[in-house]
Design an enzyme around this catalytic site. Sequence first.
Site, PDB file in Angstrom:
ATOM      1  CD  GLU A 125      -2.495   1.496   2.653  1.00 28.26           C
ATOM      2  OE1 GLU A 125      -2.483   2.630   3.303  1.00 28.26           O
ATOM      3  OE2 GLU A 125      -3.203   0.409   3.151  1.00 28.26           O
ATOM      4  CB  SER A 221      -2.537  -9.324   7.957  1.00 25.22           C
ATOM      5  OG  SER A 221      -3.181  -8.310   8.210  1.00 25.22           O
TER       6      SER A 221
END
Length: 640
Positions: A125, A221
């Site tokens: 991201e 994650s």
Amino acid sequence: MEIVKAKTAGFCFGVDRAVKLTDSLADAGHKVATLGPLIHNPQCVARLEQKGVVTAHSMEELPSGYEVVIRSHGVDEKTYDALAAKGLTVHDATCPFVAKIQRIAKEAGEKGALLLIAGDKSHPEVQGIVGHTRGEVFVFSDLMELETFSGPENVKKSVYVVAQTTFQITKWLESVKFIKKLYTNPKVFDTICNATWARQQETEELAHKCDLMVVIGGRDSSNTQKLVKVAGNHCKTIAVETAAELSAEDFADVRCAGVTAGASTPSSIIEEVLNKMSETVQNEELSFAEMIEQSMKPVFNGKVVTGVVTGVSPSEVTVDIGTKQTGFVASSEWSDDPSVKLEEAVKKGDELELVVVKVNDQEGTVALSKKRFEARAGAEELEKAAEEGTVLEANITEAVKGGLVGFVKGIKVFIPASQASLRRGEDLSQLVKTKANIRIIECNGRRVIGSIRAVLAEKVAAAKDAFWSEAEVGKHYEGVVKNLTDYGAFVDVGGVDGLVHISELSWDRIKHPSEVLKVGDTIEVYIKSLDTENQKVSLGYKKSEDNPWERLKNEFPVGSIFRAPVVSTTKFGAFVRILPGIDGLVHISEISNDRVEKVTDVLNVGDEVEVKLIEADFDKHRVGLSMKALLNGADEETAE
């Protein structure tokens, strides 16, 4: 045992949207490839692969004829351009929250602003966000890394500040507070996803009430790992990907267990974990005899035991702890100092205090830890040292971005670069595998910050006081060259940096101090002058015995004849180098018996000429030379 599930656990809006889009395309018979794992959950990715969805880790891996799904993390502008150039069908599942940050990054670049991004620079991201700006950008993971940033190249630049959608809330708030103090009117965009904010807040509240937190999610994650950190600040925390990683021992002595999950964790996995925990609570499979044995276990995780060493190998220490199980301490649980060798550190018969890490009844072993026992006692000692300002010795184990990592009393201590030395820009790697005296300047749970600088500054202050109490003009010192400038060299003479002006470095003319000295040299200097009010010291370095004018007086009396090079010419004569630092003048009238109209008609720089020293003024530092006095037919009166 009570089990409490967090309301916000599981898929967030962006992840749910991406998974549903990919599922629908696969179910409709489309050939689908995702650019990178769709979400950070290996079980979900495996399920999609069973449907024929291909995970491509780069543009080159995209199979021909496949439609491409851009995952919720988003991609950079170059990737969009490359996909368009290939003519591929693209389904953009970028999370709207991420897309908003990308637009802000693009605007920052267009307006020539510095872009500060709070996040993990290795996360896709963040890499995508960076790829949407053309301007100056700096990514920081926490306040300590932000403090190492030297600032924009242009101090008048405007500043844009954004955060990775899953960034930890507490770190964001303290970073924004620091930025607002450092820059004038920065544009701060609160881009942490609402779901992330709510999930972290609920996790923290739940962890306050529970004895144990179970956090479910992929190990890769980012938002899951932040939940683990948030929960771990308040109670024992276990991170799992699936229910299979849980065991009954995890819930020993737990009265209330909380359960939460990362934004990329499917609801099916959450249900499996909850079911397994419920089965553990019910204990339906344990017979009466097993329960009796369970209750009489002499050891359990976290218990402190005393053992006697029965064997030592390079990889582990075997210990008798007085039970039917065999105890062992792995080398990784002995010490955080990688240089420690077990065979040298311990021997058979030694008695040790250890902490139980894990009991394996099936194999009849107990994993033990020496460093964790020391860390328990060390934590209390470090807290006390932080309050009292005590100096402690740290083993420096590695240099990381932003500073150093060391261990004190078994406790991991971070030393920011700004606290690692007295001068910025020093090579911190030289301190690795050394011992350093530090002060603990912050001790808050697992966050322990140390300072080498504080100890050094105190020593320097004491040395300065000692210097000024004894310093006097003419006193000699052995000093170390600390810095070179165009106008001189700064030399440490015991806690005080004195200036040796460039004119004091050599009797010869030099253009820069580096022609004589280099940083780190140890040299002998003396005090030329003192300014006690402003605490400035002027130092001398040249030795009188090296004065070329003294050499001239001793080695070249008037009447001396010698050969020397021409170093410059003027309208009125030529200068000849007698000694380094002394040039003598051959006046145009002393070049030849014949009239010389132009000096360069006879002499050029670099010519070796034979001259006679006819005059020396030591007060005015002038020397007269003659070539004519050595020519055939010249009489002494003419030469004079």
